[in-house]
Design an enzyme around this catalytic site. Structure first.
Site, mmCIF file in Angstrom:
data_model
loop_
_atom_site.group_PDB
_atom_site.id
_atom_site.type_symbol
_atom_site.label_atom_id
_atom_site.label_comp_id
_atom_site.label_asym_id
_atom_site.label_seq_id
_atom_site.Cartn_x
_atom_site.Cartn_y
_atom_site.Cartn_z
ATOM 1 N N ASP A 1 1.133 -1.131 -0.058
ATOM 2 C CA ASP A 1 0.037 0.021 -0.021
ATOM 3 C C ASP A 1 0.967 1.215 -0.019
ATOM 4 O OD1 ASP A 1 -2.111 1.698 -0.169
ATOM 5 O OD2 ASP A 1 -3.235 0.672 1.512
HETATM 6 C C1 BGC Z 1 -5.034 3.204 0.285
HETATM 7 C C2 BGC Z 1 -5.209 2.463 -0.798
HETATM 8 C C3 BGC Z 1 -5.161 2.726 -2.155
HETATM 9 C C4 BGC Z 1 -3.807 3.483 -2.178
HETATM 10 C C5 BGC Z 1 -3.826 4.049 -3.724
HETATM 11 C C6 BGC Z 1 -3.707 3.947 -0.007
HETATM 12 O O1 BGC Z 1 -3.844 5.281 0.763
HETATM 13 O O2 BGC Z 1 -5.031 2.510 1.484
HETATM 14 O O3 BGC Z 1 -6.619 1.569 -0.574
HETATM 15 O O4 BGC Z 1 -5.474 1.952 -3.195
HETATM 16 O O5 BGC Z 1 -3.776 4.496 -1.206
HETATM 17 O O6 BGC Z 1 -4.610 5.353 -3.678
#
Ligand code: BGC
Length: 715
Positions: A263
């Site tokens: 993530d």
């Molecule tokens: C979130 C994810 C997301 C990613 C990309 C993160 O902060 O937890 O769910 O896909 O950002 O935007």
């Protein structure tokens, strides 16, 4: 024709390989094409060379940007390996459907699959090839803002939606309007202590296996091309370096051979978690655990080469990761056509086209849950309505993840009403803001209400109050909205409350004052039409809660498939020493599976084909279902099972099957379910997934609390 990716790999330098493992946002490329190294590039201390080796981009805004970046990239990348563009297309691309929690309340798997197909088509034409969806985290705590992105508290339902969404996005992946899916956030991100965002997860292996893991597995089994690690720790180990999760469970046990992505900066965060001293150790641990792509931090780029040179990790690990990434690019046909289906013209024609809006209206209508109705609904179109509240004419009802949706293309409640009745019959006033303490507009609200026959109050949370980093400890309606309800209820007029929010709220302080309550969630582009369809009876509401509405935040987590305890509280028995609160009930205000419609359904004559089930065989359950109302409607018949005694405690009930049955007024139907041994299985003390002989209770009903039941034995 597809590429021989091994040939490409063999020609790549170590820097080029490591580049494939990095993911950046588009602004890095914008900056490079503008010829100045001042913004993110400089801040991240990245040299421009790395841009032309980077493997993927996240969060592209449209086809035009994608085409421009890819063109430039292809001119600069030595091997002509295209970039792959990923984005958070969570509940629609530009046609926005209800937030996933809302969608899941439809209990309509094929409809949700259809929404994913539409999202994929719009996204693919707009330059996206991978979506960071579905989010399949199981949730039991409405304080956590991301419950909005989930499909609720039940493992079985979550698994069905996980599969449907993956299939909807991906289709056969050859089609240019399909995109690859990324199941997230692996694992158990939905169980942070206290509902506080990014907080510790500490759950038993049993809880993980029984409740949390099945939906991720369902997504993987459906063929998801990617999996994203979660921010949290489990048993002290952050998911982003958790080889037990990523290598043993995901890859070995489940056979996943797609791409694992971290993530956002979660490789970096291994340092904050206290499992890595610096970026070098973080990179080593994440790579060893099996994270292929590092999203938005640069520990791989800065450290993997020297880790290999120093013999601390093998180059084979990097090769395997690169091959997985190249293979995904290959499957998506990017080597043949780096622009794939992106088309400025086609994306403009397709996004929010009539057909998509029709499904959005259907999805919004199906996701709304009628929580209460003393008979005021459906509204009589001849009556005068005071439409009051901060959401009465609000277009920001798309939800916090609707990055590409446009409020100006969204239908507000007022616009929905105006489609059905002349404007003279509607008095619209705001009454108050969502979150401020200002009550100065109450007087307009009172004046409007006094002139009307019925009050419709549209209330809720601001979009930013749920979603990522949207945890709240007090989950009541914010600001002075409850006060507004109390004020207007003194007028003794029928009052319908429509709620726009991203989580089950605590509404105990006012629900008795409302004549009817409709939970609309954040319903998306066609939200206002769907609300009007339901309120005026052009649609019979059929949504059912996929997450319990707590009586009080003090009960949280409160969920239907809890354990019995050694001293279960029995209603009516006044024992102090039973498992209960002294001041509030044990039950939520509205349980899982609950929802009203304009028809009532009668359940009767539950029968089993046998009271004994032999191992490996199945039995059938039958019941009669009758629509005793005056309107055609859909009933969601739910089947729950309980294992009465096993070698570990089993939940008081677990959803194992359901059927949506449409019946005309007065119509009756025999409903049948098959129960097989698979539905009786659980993880025993040795960790085997199997059914144990003995007594089971089968119950059926219109929600998890109202049921007919029978018992049978597995022999
Ligand atoms: C979130 C994810 C997301 C990613 C990309 C993160 O902060 O937890 O769910 O896909 O950002 O935007």
């Amino acid at each position: 024709m597809s590429m021989n990716i091994k040939d490409i790999l063999n020609k790549m330098t170590i820097e080029e390989k490591i580049g494939q493992l990095l993911q950046l946002i588009p602004s890095f490329y914008k900056e490079a094409s503008e010829g100045e190294i001042t913004g993110p590039l400089k801040a991240a201390k990245l040299d421009e060379k790395i841009l032309w080796n980077t493997g993927s981009v996240l969060g592209i805004a449209n086809a035009e940007d994608m085409i421009e970046i890819q063109k430039k990239y292809m001119e600069n990348n030595r091997h002509k390996i295209p970039l792959i563009f990923m984005a958070d297309v969570i509940h629609g691309y530009r046609t926005i459907f209800p937030v996933p929690l809302g969608l899941s309340c439809s209990w309509n798997i094929s409809l949700v699959k259809k929404t994913a197909e539409i999202a994929a088509k719009e996204a693919a034409l707009s330059g996206v090839q991978v979506t960071f969806s579905p989010m399949v985290d199981l949730v039991r705590d409405p304080r956590w803002g991301r419950v909005m992105e989930s499909t609720g508290e039940d493992t079985y339902l979550n698994s069905l939606f996980a599969k449907a969404m993956v299939e909807g996005y991906q289709g056969n992946l050859n089609e240019e309007c399909n995109i690859a899916a990324c199941v997230k956030h692996f694992a158990a991100y939905g169980a942070p202590e206290g509902g506080r965002e990014y907080n510790t997860v500490d759950i038993s292996n049993r809880n993980l296996r029984e409740n949390h893991l099945p939906a991720y597995k369902a997504g993987v089994d459906a063929g998801a091309e990617m999996v994203m690690t979660s921010f949290n720790i489990i048993d002290g180990v952050p998911s982003t370096c958790n080889s037990k999760l990523l290598r043993d469970i995901l890859r070995s046990e489940w056979g996943f051979d797609g791409v694992v992505i971290s993530d956002w900066t979660s490789v970096d965060e291994l340092i904050n978690h206290g499992v890595a001293e610096d970026g070098r150790e973080a990179a080593k641990k994440a790579m060893e655990a099996g994270v292929d792509i590092e999203m938005m931090s640069i520990n791989y780029v800065n450290n993997l080469k020297s880790l290999i040179e120093d013999g601390e990790i093998s180059e084979k690990l990097i090769d395997d990761a690169v091959l997985r990434i190249l293979s995904l690019k290959n499957k998506l046909g990017l080597f043949e056509n780096p622009f794939r289906s992106s088309s400025i013209k086609e994306s403009e024609e397709t996004c929010c086209c009539e057909e998509h809006l029709k499904i959005a209206r259907e999805a919004a209508g199906s996701s709304m849950v009628l929580l209460k109705n003393d008979g005021v609904l459906p509204l009589n179109k001849e009556r005068k309505i005071a439409l009051i509240g901060p959401f009465a004419d609000e277009k920001n009802i798309l939800g916090p993840w609707s990055i590409y949706g446009k409020p100006e293309e969204t239908v507000s409640v007022l616009e929905g009403f105006l489609e059905k009745l002349p404007k003279e019959r509607i008095i619209r006033v705001k009454g108050c803001d969502v979150a401020s303490q200002d009550t100065s507009l109450f007087k307009d609200a009172i004046a409007a209400a006094e002139k009307a026959d019925v009050i419709v109050l549209a209330l809720g949370e601001e979009e930013s109050m749920s979603g990522e980093a949207g945890s709240r400890a007090d989950i009541r309606l914010p600001g002075v909205q409850e006060k507004l309800i109390h004020t207007l209820s003194k007028l003794n007029k029928p009052m319908v409350i429509v709620m726009f929010n991203g989580r089950p709220l605590e509404i105990t302080g006012w629900y008795q004052e409302a004549s009817a309550i409709l939970e609309a969630w954040f319903p998306g582009t066609e939200g206002g039409h769907a609300v009007a369809d339901i309120l005026f009876g052009d649609r019979n509401p059929s949504g059912r809660l996929s997450m319990s509405f707590p009586y009080s935040v003090g009960q949280v987590p409160v969920y239907y498939n809890h354990f019995n305890t050694g001293r279960p509280y029995v209603k009516g028995e006044n024992s102090r020493y039973s498992s209960k609160y002294l001041d509030i009930p044990n039950e939520p205000l509205y349980p899982f599976g609950y929802g009203l419609g304009y028809s009532e359904f009668e359940y009767s004559d539950l029968e089993l084909s046998s009271e004994y089930m032999s191992k490996g065989e199945s039995i059938r359950a039958f019941l009669m279902l009758k629509n005793i109302g005056e309107m055609e409607g859909i009933e969601t018949v739910q089947l729950y099972l309980r294992d009465v005694a096993a070698d570990v405690a089993r939940p008081v009930k677990e959803l194992k099957a359901f059927k949506q049955i449409r019946l005309k007024a007065g119509e009756e139907k025999r409903v049948e379910f098959e129960i097989d041994e698979e539905m009786l299985k659980y993880h025993d003390l040795q960790g085997n997934f199997k059914a144990q002989k003995g007594k089971f209770i089968l119950s059926v009903g219109g929600d998890s609390s109202k049921v007919l039941w029978k018992s049978f034995k597995l022999i």
